[in-house]
Design a protein around this motif. Structure first.
Motif, PDB file in Angstrom:
ATOM      1  N   UNK A 171       0.820  -1.210   0.000  1.00  0.00           N
ATOM      2  CA  UNK A 171       0.000   0.000   0.000  1.00  0.00           C
ATOM      3  C   UNK A 171       0.855   1.261   0.000  1.00  0.00           C
ATOM      4  N   UNK A 172       2.066   1.167   0.565  1.00  0.00           N
ATOM      5  CA  UNK A 172       2.936   2.333   0.639  1.00  0.00           C
ATOM      6  C   UNK A 172       3.290   2.867  -0.750  1.00  0.00           C
ATOM      7  N   UNK A 173       3.334   1.996  -1.739  1.00  0.00           N
ATOM      8  CA  UNK A 173       3.667   2.432  -3.093  1.00  0.00           C
ATOM      9  C   UNK A 173       2.623   3.415  -3.619  1.00  0.00           C
ATOM     10  N   UNK A 174       1.343   3.115  -3.378  1.00  0.00           N
ATOM     11  CA  UNK A 174       0.279   4.025  -3.812  1.00  0.00           C
ATOM     12  C   UNK A 174       0.293   5.313  -2.997  1.00  0.00           C
ATOM     13  N   UNK A 175       0.514   5.177  -1.693  1.00  0.00           N
ATOM     14  CA  UNK A 175       0.554   6.365  -0.835  1.00  0.00           C
ATOM     15  C   UNK A 175       1.724   7.268  -1.211  1.00  0.00           C
ATOM     16  N   UNK A 177       3.134   7.535  -4.188  1.00  0.00           N
ATOM     17  CA  UNK A 177       2.838   8.180  -5.470  1.00  0.00           C
ATOM     18  C   UNK A 177       1.934   9.397  -5.272  1.00  0.00           C
ATOM     19  N   UNK A 178       0.959   9.275  -4.387  1.00  0.00           N
ATOM     20  CA  UNK A 178       0.044  10.393  -4.121  1.00  0.00           C
ATOM     21  C   UNK A 178       0.768  11.523  -3.388  1.00  0.00           C
ATOM     22  N   UNK A 179       1.567  11.153  -2.382  1.00  0.00           N
ATOM     23  CA  UNK A 179       2.222  12.161  -1.542  1.00  0.00           C
ATOM     24  C   UNK A 179       3.274  12.958  -2.308  1.00  0.00           C
ATOM     25  N   UNK A 180       3.886  12.353  -3.309  1.00  0.00           N
ATOM     26  CA  UNK A 180       4.991  13.023  -4.019  1.00  0.00           C
ATOM     27  C   UNK A 180       4.561  13.691  -5.328  1.00  0.00           C
ATOM     28  N   UNK A 181       3.279  13.693  -5.627  1.00  0.00           N
ATOM     29  CA  UNK A 181       2.835  14.359  -6.859  1.00  0.00           C
ATOM     30  C   UNK A 181       3.181  15.842  -6.900  1.00  0.00           C
TER      31      UNK A 181
END
Length: 260
Positions: A171-175, A177-181
């Motif tokens: 799940x950290x991979x999706x989180x 990606x969102x946090x670093x946009x």
């Protein structure tokens, strides 16, 4: 003796992994290597023409292409490198089942190849801009080299920690990606640190990529003041995640392989 054998076979294993990476990542199509150069070039061109319609001069110097190249190229080097390192275990999962191949070999191979590619892209794109526009400048080569080294160190540190987190906590991979946009906006690609309001400066200073972009611009523009940069802060920001990533990978990477 086992340790000496491990160091002796490492160059052969890493070399084989690099050849595999070249064949699978860049050699799938004739445009694989070309796209590595075109991607940042197109970004620089789009930004330059877009902002040229809005403002008459860039924040530093008088060449839009050069200004945005000094921001986009370091940022893309960080982004691409840390992404490659983060996916090292999943990319080499089948080979890691062999006792002679370790997670360090897989990470080192991806880091070396992609770091070299990013440095070549940097010199090709920046060299092309200088040949075409011939801007008047005094390059500080050691300063530029320092910026490249620090961005690679940062990408390695973040990539090592994410290599564990992505594998152990999918799940950290999706989180992540969102946090670093918004990261590109906050990293000084479109602006300079000094041009920001003081309230934003207090927060943006903690972004190590913004500081490394400042080092790069001080190497390209002799008049650019990057006194806000802290090499100690950047080094700690890169080293602490690197050590944590290595510790957890060494402890859990076999567990990760069996669960993937």
């Amino acid at each position: 003796m086992n340790l000496l054998n491990a160091f002796a076979r490492m160059p052969r294993v890493v070399g084989a992994l690099i050849l595999r990476e070249m064949a699978t990542t860049y050699g799938k199509s004739p445009g694989g290597y070309l796209w590595a150069v075109l991607e940042p070039t197109l970004g620089i061109v789009v930004l330059s023409f877009g902002f040229q319609l809005l403002v008459r001069t860039p924040p530093v110097g008088d060449n839009f292409m050069l200004f945005y190249a000094t921001g986009i190229l370091p940022f893309m080097m960080y982004s691409n490198l840390q992404a490659k390192i983060s996916g090292s275990i999943s990319f080499s999962k089948s080979l890691l089942a062999y006792p002679s191949v370790t997670f360090i070999d897989a990470i080192l191979a991806r880091f070396l190849l992609n770091a070299l590619m990013q440095v070549l892209v940097f010199y090709i794109v920046l060299g092309a801009i200088m040949l075409i526009y011939r801007p008047e400048m005094i390059l500080d080569i050691p300063r530029i080299a320092l910026a490249l080294f620090m961005i690679m160190l940062l990408a390695l540190g973040v990539g090592l920690l994410n290599c564990f987190l992505f594998s152990f906590y999918p799940l950290w991979k999706q989180l992540w990606a969102i946090a670093t946009r918004p990261l590109m906006i906050c990293s000084g690609v479109f602006f300079t640190y000094d041009s920001m309001p003081d309230v934003l400066k207090d927060w943006l200073w903690y972004n190590p990529i913004l500081q490394i972009v400042g080092i790069m611009r001080s190497g390209v523009y002799y008049q650019y003041d990057a006194s806000y940069v802290s090499l100690m802060y950047i080094t700690l920001f890169a080293t602490i995640p690197a050590l944590a990533g290595l510790f957890f990978l060494n402890r859990y990477y076999r567990v990760i392989l069996y669960e993937m």
